[in-house]
Design a protein around this motif. Structure first.
Motif, PDB file in Angstrom:
ATOM      1  N   VAL A  54       0.829  -1.206   0.000  1.00 52.49           N
ATOM      2  CA  VAL A  54       0.000   0.000   0.000  1.00 52.49           C
ATOM      3  C   VAL A  54       0.862   1.255   0.000  1.00 52.49           C
ATOM      4  CG1 VAL A  54      -1.691   1.307   1.325  1.00 52.49           C
ATOM      5  CG2 VAL A  54      -1.932  -1.163   1.066  1.00 52.49           C
ATOM      6  N   ASP A  55       1.962   1.271   0.778  1.00 49.86           N
ATOM      7  CA  ASP A  55       2.772   2.479   0.947  1.00 49.86           C
ATOM      8  C   ASP A  55       3.332   2.992  -0.365  1.00 49.86           C
ATOM      9  OD1 ASP A  55       4.073   1.679   4.236  1.00 49.86           O
ATOM     10  OD2 ASP A  55       2.199   2.630   3.568  1.00 49.86           O
ATOM     11  N   PRO A  56       3.840   2.148  -1.288  1.00 45.85           N
ATOM     12  CA  PRO A  56       4.357   2.699  -2.542  1.00 45.85           C
ATOM     13  C   PRO A  56       3.298   3.459  -3.321  1.00 45.85           C
ATOM     14  CG  PRO A  56       5.188   0.492  -2.236  1.00 45.85           C
ATOM     15  CD  PRO A  56       4.158   0.699  -1.173  1.00 45.85           C
ATOM     16  N   PHE A  57       2.046   2.992  -3.300  1.00 44.47           N
ATOM     17  CA  PHE A  57       0.985   3.697  -4.045  1.00 44.47           C
ATOM     18  C   PHE A  57       0.722   5.066  -3.437  1.00 44.47           C
ATOM     19  CE2 PHE A  57      -3.518   4.745  -4.370  1.00 44.47           C
ATOM     20  CZ  PHE A  57      -3.625   4.875  -5.741  1.00 44.47           C
ATOM     21  N   ARG A  58       0.591   5.033  -2.082  1.00 46.15           N
ATOM     22  CA  ARG A  58       0.331   6.318  -1.429  1.00 46.15           C
ATOM     23  C   ARG A  58       1.513   7.271  -1.589  1.00 46.15           C
ATOM     24  NH1 ARG A  58      -2.336   4.371   4.335  1.00 46.15           N
ATOM     25  NH2 ARG A  58      -4.278   3.513   3.452  1.00 46.15           N
ATOM     26  N   THR A  59       2.711   6.714  -1.415  1.00 44.84           N
ATOM     27  CA  THR A  59       3.895   7.561  -1.561  1.00 44.84           C
ATOM     28  C   THR A  59       4.023   8.099  -2.975  1.00 44.84           C
ATOM     29  OG1 THR A  59       4.999   6.288   0.161  1.00 44.84           O
ATOM     30  CG2 THR A  59       6.387   7.645  -1.266  1.00 44.84           C
ATOM     31  N   GLY A  60       3.752   7.272  -3.971  1.00 47.12           N
ATOM     32  CA  GLY A  60       3.847   7.738  -5.360  1.00 47.12           C
ATOM     33  C   GLY A  60       2.818   8.802  -5.668  1.00 47.12           C
ATOM     34  N   TRP A  61       1.592   8.649  -5.170  1.00 40.73           N
ATOM     35  CA  TRP A  61       0.551   9.658  -5.426  1.00 40.73           C
ATOM     36  C   TRP A  61       0.889  10.963  -4.724  1.00 40.73           C
ATOM     37  CZ3 TRP A  61      -2.878  12.284  -2.271  1.00 40.73           C
ATOM     38  CH2 TRP A  61      -3.885  12.998  -2.924  1.00 40.73           C
ATOM     39  N   ALA A  62       1.307  10.842  -3.472  1.00 37.69           N
ATOM     40  CA  ALA A  62       1.668  12.049  -2.726  1.00 37.69           C
ATOM     41  C   ALA A  62       2.896  12.724  -3.340  1.00 37.69           C
ATOM     42  CB  ALA A  62       1.927  11.703  -1.262  1.00 37.69           C
ATOM     43  N   GLY A  63       3.860  11.894  -3.779  1.00 34.45           N
ATOM     44  CA  GLY A  63       5.040  12.473  -4.401  1.00 34.45           C
ATOM     45  C   GLY A  63       4.700  13.198  -5.692  1.00 34.45           C
ATOM     46  N   SER A  64       3.791  12.632  -6.490  1.00 30.08           N
ATOM     47  CA  SER A  64       3.385  13.294  -7.728  1.00 30.08           C
ATOM     48  C   SER A  64       2.684  14.611  -7.434  1.00 30.08           C
ATOM     49  CB  SER A  64       2.468  12.366  -8.536  1.00 30.08           C
ATOM     50  OG  SER A  64       3.155  11.175  -8.872  1.00 30.08           O
ATOM     51  N   ALA A  65       1.829  14.608  -6.396  1.00 33.21           N
ATOM     52  CA  ALA A  65       1.130  15.844  -6.025  1.00 33.21           C
ATOM     53  C   ALA A  65       2.113  16.907  -5.550  1.00 33.21           C
ATOM     54  CB  ALA A  65       0.093  15.552  -4.937  1.00 33.21           C
ATOM     55  N   ARG A  66       3.080  16.460  -4.724  1.00 32.94           N
ATOM     56  CA  ARG A  66       4.070  17.430  -4.255  1.00 32.94           C
ATOM     57  C   ARG A  66       4.914  17.962  -5.403  1.00 32.94           C
ATOM     58  NH1 ARG A  66       4.541  13.785   0.133  1.00 32.94           N
ATOM     59  NH2 ARG A  66       6.356  12.831  -0.842  1.00 32.94           N
ATOM     60  N   ALA A  67       5.296  17.079  -6.326  1.00 38.23           N
ATOM     61  CA  ALA A  67       6.089  17.519  -7.466  1.00 38.23           C
ATOM     62  C   ALA A  67       5.296  18.490  -8.339  1.00 38.23           C
ATOM     63  CB  ALA A  67       6.543  16.314  -8.295  1.00 38.23           C
ATOM     64  N   TRP A  68       4.002  18.181  -8.553  1.00 37.17           N
ATOM     65  CA  TRP A  68       3.162  19.064  -9.371  1.00 37.17           C
ATOM     66  C   TRP A  68       2.994  20.429  -8.707  1.00 37.17           C
ATOM     67  CZ3 TRP A  68      -1.749  21.234  -8.605  1.00 37.17           C
ATOM     68  CH2 TRP A  68      -2.306  21.837  -9.729  1.00 37.17           C
ATOM     69  N   SER A  69       2.736  20.425  -7.381  1.00 40.59           N
ATOM     70  CA  SER A  69       2.561  21.692  -6.671  1.00 40.59           C
ATOM     71  C   SER A  69       3.890  22.467  -6.630  1.00 40.59           C
ATOM     72  CB  SER A  69       2.050  21.450  -5.251  1.00 40.59           C
ATOM     73  OG  SER A  69       3.003  20.678  -4.518  1.00 40.59           O
ATOM     74  N   GLY A  70       5.009  21.730  -6.462  1.00 38.68           N
ATOM     75  CA  GLY A  70       6.301  22.406  -6.490  1.00 38.68           C
ATOM     76  C   GLY A  70       6.591  23.034  -7.840  1.00 38.68           C
ATOM     77  N   SER A  71       6.270  22.316  -8.904  1.00 38.08           N
ATOM     78  CA  SER A  71       6.473  22.867 -10.244  1.00 38.08           C
ATOM     79  C   SER A  71       5.596  24.095 -10.475  1.00 38.08           C
ATOM     80  CB  SER A  71       6.169  21.799 -11.293  1.00 38.08           C
ATOM     81  OG  SER A  71       6.268  22.327 -12.593  1.00 38.08           O
ATOM     82  N   LEU A  72       4.360  24.021  -9.961  1.00 40.49           N
ATOM     83  CA  LEU A  72       3.460  25.167 -10.103  1.00 40.49           C
ATOM     84  C   LEU A  72       3.995  26.378  -9.334  1.00 40.49           C
ATOM     85  CD1 LEU A  72       0.785  26.116 -11.290  1.00 40.49           C
ATOM     86  CD2 LEU A  72      -0.342  25.362  -9.186  1.00 40.49           C
ATOM     87  N   ARG A  73       4.480  26.136  -8.115  1.00 39.96           N
ATOM     88  CA  ARG A  73       5.033  27.237  -7.331  1.00 39.96           C
ATOM     89  C   ARG A  73       6.285  27.811  -7.987  1.00 39.96           C
ATOM     90  NH1 ARG A  73       3.711  23.837  -2.888  1.00 39.96           N
ATOM     91  NH2 ARG A  73       5.879  23.087  -2.858  1.00 39.96           N
ATOM     92  N   ALA A  74       7.131  26.931  -8.549  1.00 40.80           N
ATOM     93  CA  ALA A  74       8.329  27.412  -9.230  1.00 40.80           C
ATOM     94  C   ALA A  74       7.967  28.251 -10.448  1.00 40.80           C
ATOM     95  CB  ALA A  74       9.212  26.237  -9.638  1.00 40.80           C
ATOM     96  N   SER A  75       6.944  27.809 -11.202  1.00 38.43           N
ATOM     97  CA  SER A  75       6.530  28.593 -12.372  1.00 38.43           C
ATOM     98  C   SER A  75       5.970  29.943 -11.948  1.00 38.43           C
ATOM     99  CB  SER A  75       5.480  27.816 -13.171  1.00 38.43           C
ATOM    100  OG  SER A  75       6.003  26.570 -13.600  1.00 38.43           O
ATOM    101  N   ALA A  76       5.161  29.936 -10.868  1.00 38.33           N
ATOM    102  CA  ALA A  76       4.611  31.205 -10.377  1.00 38.33           C
ATOM    103  C   ALA A  76       5.727  32.123  -9.891  1.00 38.33           C
ATOM    104  CB  ALA A  76       3.599  30.943  -9.260  1.00 38.33           C
TER     105      ALA A  76
END
Length: 445
Positions: free
Chosen positions: A16-38
């Motif tokens: 279970v942990d890899p799925f949750r970690t992968g989803w959370a990691g993707s969300a964090r990466a997406w939000s980080g990319s959005l913040r960097a672009s802003a």
């Protein structure tokens, strides 16, 4: 069983942990990319808040003015008309960094908008883009801006409304020569305004650069003046200390030699040491008072003080005080023969001080390196120039010279060079040493 259950739990958790970690990691990466672009967008727009405000205001004014009249029939033509109006204004955000490109984009949006929808006039954006090219681009290249502005203003009128597909109004108006001249004059006026502002700001930048260079040169000149003053002070301190300390050292050595056999001569030597020490202190005090700030009027002098602090500094040494130097050397056991030729007293005070210091340093070197030997001092003033010669006899065979730093010769050479002269220090055939300095005040720098 428990181990198997625990193993299953661990297995499930590992599943279970890899799925949750992968989803959370993707969300964090997406939000980080959005913040960097802003953040990157904010950095790009941070240096041009006024341009952003101008672009937004012009867009709003153009759209509001267009809404006072009926829009073209259909959602597509209406959206195209508004988009062309906004598209001619938004590029003005980069009018300082990319003025040529901004003018091209603004003209590319203005021309179709005027040809397709004559009711939506947005010429102010093209005028501002032309001004920006003249303001931020050198003159040879910016001359294309008024030509482009004149073309953009006249092209829709020359087309005679034949491409007017959004509006049914007849906009065909015949153009005369005056219309072309007015358009060209307006474009030229806008270009002249931008070019004059460019020259004004360039002149201001050059003035700032010149002022900064002037301040830097002033700082360098101040540092050079401080260095020269420090060198002069170092020479004066060296001359004072070396001269008197060498005399004291020589007298002390003589006292130690004669003390067991002749207490009277030893007492005279101690008195000479005391006198040399007092003279050194007086001259050192005078030098310190010259370097210090002038005392206030309410100081010790007005308070009736009579101590050493209230005493006036010693006068600046000159060639009139050479007897004092020769007397100190004779008291230390070095008989001195002084010969003065010519109007030495008529020399400038600065030359007399430098010559006095040269004689002082030469006599100090004699006492340090040769000991109690005869010395000949000659001063000859001819044709406004001065020649100083100090020559001593050969030292005793068992004489051990005191170590020196070499600063004395450097100081004497600098003092002579200050007045266009030279200095030579070399041995003589009989085993002695000769120092000869020349001063030429008329050649002083």
């Amino acid at each position: 069983m428990a181990a198997a259950r625990n193993g299953r739990v661990r297995t499930v958790r590992r599943g279970v942990d890899p799925f949750r970690t992968g989803w959370a990691g993707s969300a964090r990466a997406w939000s980080g990319s959005l913040r960097a672009s802003a953040a990157a967008l904010r950095r790009r727009l941070a240096g041009r808040p006024a341009d952003v405000l101008v672009a937004v205001l012009l867009s709003g004014v153009a759209v509001l003015l267009r809404l006072h009249q009926p829009l073209p029939d259909g959602a597509g033509p209406s959206a195209a008309a508004v988009a062309l109006l906004v598209g001619a204004c938004l590029p003005l955000v980069w009018r300082r960094s990319r003025p040529g490109l901004v003018l091209a984009v603004t003209a590319a949006c203005y021309l179709p908008g005027e040809l397709l929808d004559p009711a939506g006039d947005n010429a102010q954006s093209v005028f501002l883009a032309c001004y920006s090219v003249a303001r931020h681009t050198p003159a040879p290249r910016s001359l294309l801006a008024p030509v482009a502005l004149t073309t953009v203003l006249l092209a829709p009128e020359v087309a005679d409304g034949r491409l007017n597909v959004f509006s049914s109004a007849d906009t065909a108006v015949p153009l005369v020569l005056a219309d072309y001249l007015v358009a060209a004059a307006m474009a030229a006026a806008v270009w002249l305004l931008g070019a004059s502002r460019r020259r004004l700001y360039a002149d201001a930048a050059r003035l700032r650069d010149l002022a900064e260079r002037l301040r830097a040169e002033q700082r360098v000149s101040a540092l050079r003046a401080v260095a020269a003053e420090r060198a002069r002070i170092a020479r004066d301190l060296h001359d004072l200390v070396a001269h008197h300390v060498s005399a004291i050292a020589l007298q002390a050595h003589a006292v130690t030699v004669v003390l067991p056999d002749d207490t009277r001569a030893a007492g005279q030597g101690v008195a000479a040491i005391s006198e040399a020490a007092n003279t050194a202190l007086d001259e050192m005090r005078g030098l310190v008072q010259l370097l210090a700030d002038p005392p206030p009027e309410s100081g010790a002098e007005h308070a009736g003080g009579t101590g050493p602090a209230a005493a006036a500094p010693l006068p600046q040494p000159s060639l009139r005080h050479l007897e004092r130097l020769t007397g100190e050397s004779e008291a230390a056991g070095c008989p001195v023969t002084l010969t003065v030729t010519g109007p030495v007293a008529e020399l400038p005070p600065a030359v007399q001080v430098s010559a006095y210091r040269v004689v002082q340093e030469a006599l100090s070197n004699v006492r340090k390196h040769a000991g109690a030997v005869p010395v000949r001092v000659e001063l000859a003033c001819r044709d406004g120039g001065l020649t100083v010669t100090v020559e001593n006899a050969a030292p005793a065979a068992d004489r051990r010279p005191m170590p020196g730093s070499g600063l004395g010769l450097i100081g004497m050479r600098e003092r002579a060079a200050l007045f266009g002269g030279t200095l030579s220090a070399q041995p003589v055939p009989d085993g002695g040493w000769r120092v000869e300095a020349t001063f030429r005040p008329e050649d002083a720098r």
